[in-house]
Scaffold this motif. Structure first.
Motif, PDB file in Angstrom:
ATOM      1  N   ILE A 251      83.996 -22.840  16.255  1.00  0.00           N
ATOM      2  CA  ILE A 251      82.911 -22.347  16.065  1.00  0.00           C
ATOM      3  C   ILE A 251      81.914 -22.170  17.254  1.00  0.00           C
ATOM      4  CG2 ILE A 251      82.968 -22.679  13.396  1.00  0.00           C
ATOM      5  CD1 ILE A 251      80.819 -24.712  13.789  1.00  0.00           C
ATOM      6  N   GLN A 252      80.863 -21.252  17.093  1.00  0.00           N
ATOM      7  CA  GLN A 252      79.919 -20.959  18.134  1.00  0.00           C
ATOM      8  C   GLN A 252      78.774 -22.187  17.735  1.00  0.00           C
ATOM      9  OE1 GLN A 252      78.149 -17.063  17.977  1.00  0.00           O
ATOM     10  NE2 GLN A 252      76.609 -17.634  19.251  1.00  0.00           N
ATOM     11  N   THR A 255      76.084 -22.706  14.589  1.00  0.00           N
ATOM     12  CA  THR A 255      76.719 -22.014  13.271  1.00  0.00           C
ATOM     13  C   THR A 255      77.144 -23.584  12.618  1.00  0.00           C
ATOM     14  OG1 THR A 255      78.749 -21.607  14.208  1.00  0.00           O
ATOM     15  CG2 THR A 255      76.905 -19.949  14.202  1.00  0.00           C
ATOM     16  N   GLU A 256      77.183 -24.629  13.025  1.00  0.00           N
ATOM     17  CA  GLU A 256      77.982 -25.767  12.464  1.00  0.00           C
ATOM     18  C   GLU A 256      77.461 -26.330  11.066  1.00  0.00           C
ATOM     19  OE1 GLU A 256      74.799 -27.510  15.399  1.00  0.00           O
ATOM     20  OE2 GLU A 256      76.395 -26.031  15.360  1.00  0.00           O
ATOM     21  N   LYS A 257      76.115 -25.833  10.600  1.00  0.00           N
ATOM     22  CA  LYS A 257      75.871 -26.245   9.339  1.00  0.00           C
ATOM     23  C   LYS A 257      76.386 -25.247   8.145  1.00  0.00           C
ATOM     24  CE  LYS A 257      71.837 -27.296   6.265  1.00  0.00           C
ATOM     25  NZ  LYS A 257      72.440 -26.688   4.940  1.00  0.00           N
ATOM     26  N   GLU A 258      76.542 -23.976   8.715  1.00  0.00           N
ATOM     27  CA  GLU A 258      76.990 -22.895   7.795  1.00  0.00           C
ATOM     28  C   GLU A 258      78.420 -23.313   7.544  1.00  0.00           C
ATOM     29  OE1 GLU A 258      78.449 -18.200   8.456  1.00  0.00           O
ATOM     30  OE2 GLU A 258      76.629 -19.098   9.659  1.00  0.00           O
ATOM     31  N   TRP A 259      79.330 -23.549   8.588  1.00  0.00           N
ATOM     32  CA  TRP A 259      80.720 -23.628   8.580  1.00  0.00           C
ATOM     33  C   TRP A 259      81.006 -25.036   7.778  1.00  0.00           C
ATOM     34  CZ3 TRP A 259      83.581 -19.866   8.234  1.00  0.00           C
ATOM     35  CH2 TRP A 259      83.681 -18.876   8.743  1.00  0.00           C
ATOM     36  N   SER A 315      81.731 -32.496  11.219  1.00  0.00           N
ATOM     37  CA  SER A 315      81.180 -31.681  11.821  1.00  0.00           C
ATOM     38  C   SER A 315      81.112 -32.378  13.411  1.00  0.00           C
ATOM     39  CB  SER A 315      79.598 -31.404  11.667  1.00  0.00           C
ATOM     40  OG  SER A 315      79.188 -30.397  12.619  1.00  0.00           O
TER      41      SER A 315
END
Length: 495
Positions: A251-252, A255-259, A315
């Motif tokens: 991921i970019q 954006t880790e929390k969202e994914w 994560s």
């Protein structure tokens, strides 16, 4: 039609019951059993391997078919040894261990202390137990072996076998298996992989370019891993040779929390589709994170020996790709066509123990029932393996009522008609009731009986495993019934 006067279930099976059932009915055997076995190594029997492959297929399809941005690979078990230096396994993949000098038994320190804390809780000393665990976790996080040594001594922890506290000093034990690669005089030490994830990371650019993937995208893999566990126990829950199902989602950064939240919800939903009750699933957030993680949870199942991890969601930031870039001296950047920038992707990992899933499903499915059934003259208790039909090793069993009068020939003809699409078994020996019992014990969802009426009107009796209901359908409708209820698609559409 089956009339059931009393039908109730309970699941008060002990761990001993579960292990005995798995061995007695062809699911899991001790490896090399004729030579008294090899500790923490197991073989899958005819029904066990079928169940395992069905779980694999469901996971694989749920990842790679339902998500257009996830593809699969199969990386080698042996990798360049620098891989494990970069990942931190060579230096840090260790567990603190301690030996009891009297019993000559070796223990993993955290398990030894946790067992003592459990005893304290049973003695109504829960506050003391909590403090013990918190202190242990601090020492583990700091890799403070002297602190762990003193904690064992001051807590008066004794060996369960010798009943003494005659301990060696606590020391680290590397869990990787090593072997020699190449000619004997010029051999290189390589390692059997302790996890499958690194095979994904070193192939990041290969997959991204050849599969033309754009971030966000994932790479899935199913494969063997090997860990020289200090204490391997609890049947197939903790083994030295095991199988993992992992997906690394690139991921970019930012954006880790969202994914992370997305994959947490997605994976929990997967277990609900398998019919695992909410009260048997527990989400355990990590209070102390691994060196590579920004966030992490364990999905735990309530086994007969307590809540234990079956899947981890992590994560991982850009730790792995950055380390491999550093050690390989090759760029592992991604060029984002939208931002026109290069960056090292962040990663969200989902990692499942396949052998633990098999044990979870067997544990969840092994049911004892009190039943009175007029049609089967069944009274008292029955045991069945209530597996989700798409995962059951055998989808249907075909029985001739009698081995004469054309019934056997008709039953074999039905077998020939269905065997290309479904795993089917044929049984003609013993009474119908005993044949039903046998199929219940291995989890077969349907039994199909050919009788006198079949020869007259081309109908058969269908007997359902869970309800014990019996009804008649025409032979030409059997395949449709099995397709609708035992195909993995029936699980996938619920996700």
């Amino acid at each position: 039609m089956c009339t059931t006067k009393d039908y109730s279930t309970n699941q008060n099976n002990t761990f001993k019951d579960l292990v005995a059932h798995a061995q007695a009915y062809g699911f899991i055997y001790p490896s090399s059993e004729i030579y008294d076995g090899l500790q923490a190594i197991y073989d899958y029997g005819p029904y066990g391997i079928a169940l395992k492959r069905n779980i694999q297929n469901f996971w694989w399809q749920s990842m790679t078919q339902l998500h257009q941005n996830i593809v699969g690979i199969d990386a080698a078990i042996m990798m360049h040894p620098t891989t494990w230096k970069a990942s931190g396994h060579l230096d840090g993949f260790t567990d603190p261990m301690v030996d009891n000098k009297d019993s000559q038994k070796r223990y993993r320190v955290d398990l030894l202390i946790e067992a003592h804390a459990m005893q304290l809780t049973e003695q109504s000393k829960s506050l003391e137990a909590k403090a013990l665990i918190e202190t242990m976790e601090t020492y583990l996080q700091e890799a403070d072996l002297i602190g762990l040594d003193k904690l064992i001594q001051t807590s008066n922890i004794i060996c369960p076998v010798s009943k003494t506290a005659n301990w060696t000093p606590v020391r680290q034990f590397n869990l990787m298996f090593s072997t020699q690669f190449g000619a004997q005089n010029d051999a290189t030490t390589v390692y059997l992989r302790p996890e499958t994830a690194q095979g994904i990371f070193v192939n990041f650019l290969n997959v991204q370019k050849t599969a033309r993937m754009k971030i966000p995208f994932g790479i899935a893999q199913i494969g063997k891993a090997f860990r020289n566990e200090i204490v391997a126990r609890q049947f197939t829950f903790r083994m030295r040779e095991f199988e993992q199902m992992e997906m690394q989602f690139f991921i970019q950064p930012g954006t880790e929390k969202e994914w992370f939240d997305y994959w947490k919800k997605t994976r929990i939903a997967w277990y609900k589709v398998l019919g695992i009750p909410d009260q048997k699933i527990h989400i355990h957030p990590h209070k102390q994170l691994a060196h590579y993680a920004a966030d992490a949870i364990d999905i735990e199942y309530n086994f007969p020996f307590g809540f234990k991890e079956i899947e981890g969601i992590h994560s991982r930031t850009d730790f792995d790709l950055s380390k491999h870039e550093q050690y390989a001296k090759k760029k592992l950047h991604y060029f984002d066509p939208n931002s026109q920038k290069h960056y090292i992707p962040y990663v969200i990992e989902t990692s499942v123990g396949l052998d633990r899933l098999v044990l979870m499903l067997l544990s969840n499915a092994l049911i004892n029932q009190k039943v009175v059934s007029e049609s089967e003259a069944a009274h008292g208790n029955r045991t069945l393996l209530k597996l989700p039909p798409p995962l059951a090793p055998i989808k249907a069993a075909i029985f001739p009522l009698l081995k004469k009068e054309g019934m056997e020939e008709k039953a074999l003809a039905i077998l020939d008609m269905l065997k290309y699409d479904f795993p089917i078994v044929y049984e003609a020996n013993q009474s119908i009731g005993k044949r039903y019992v046998r199929q219940d014990l291995i989890g077969t969802p349907y039994c199909i009986t050919v009788d006198h009426q079949t020869l007259e009107d081309e109908t058969v009796t269908i007997r359902e495993r869970d309800s014990m209901e019996q009804y008649r359908i025409t032979i030409d409708k059997i395949a449709h019934l099995l397709h609708e209820t035992t195909n993995i698609k029936s699980l996938l559409v619920q996700l």
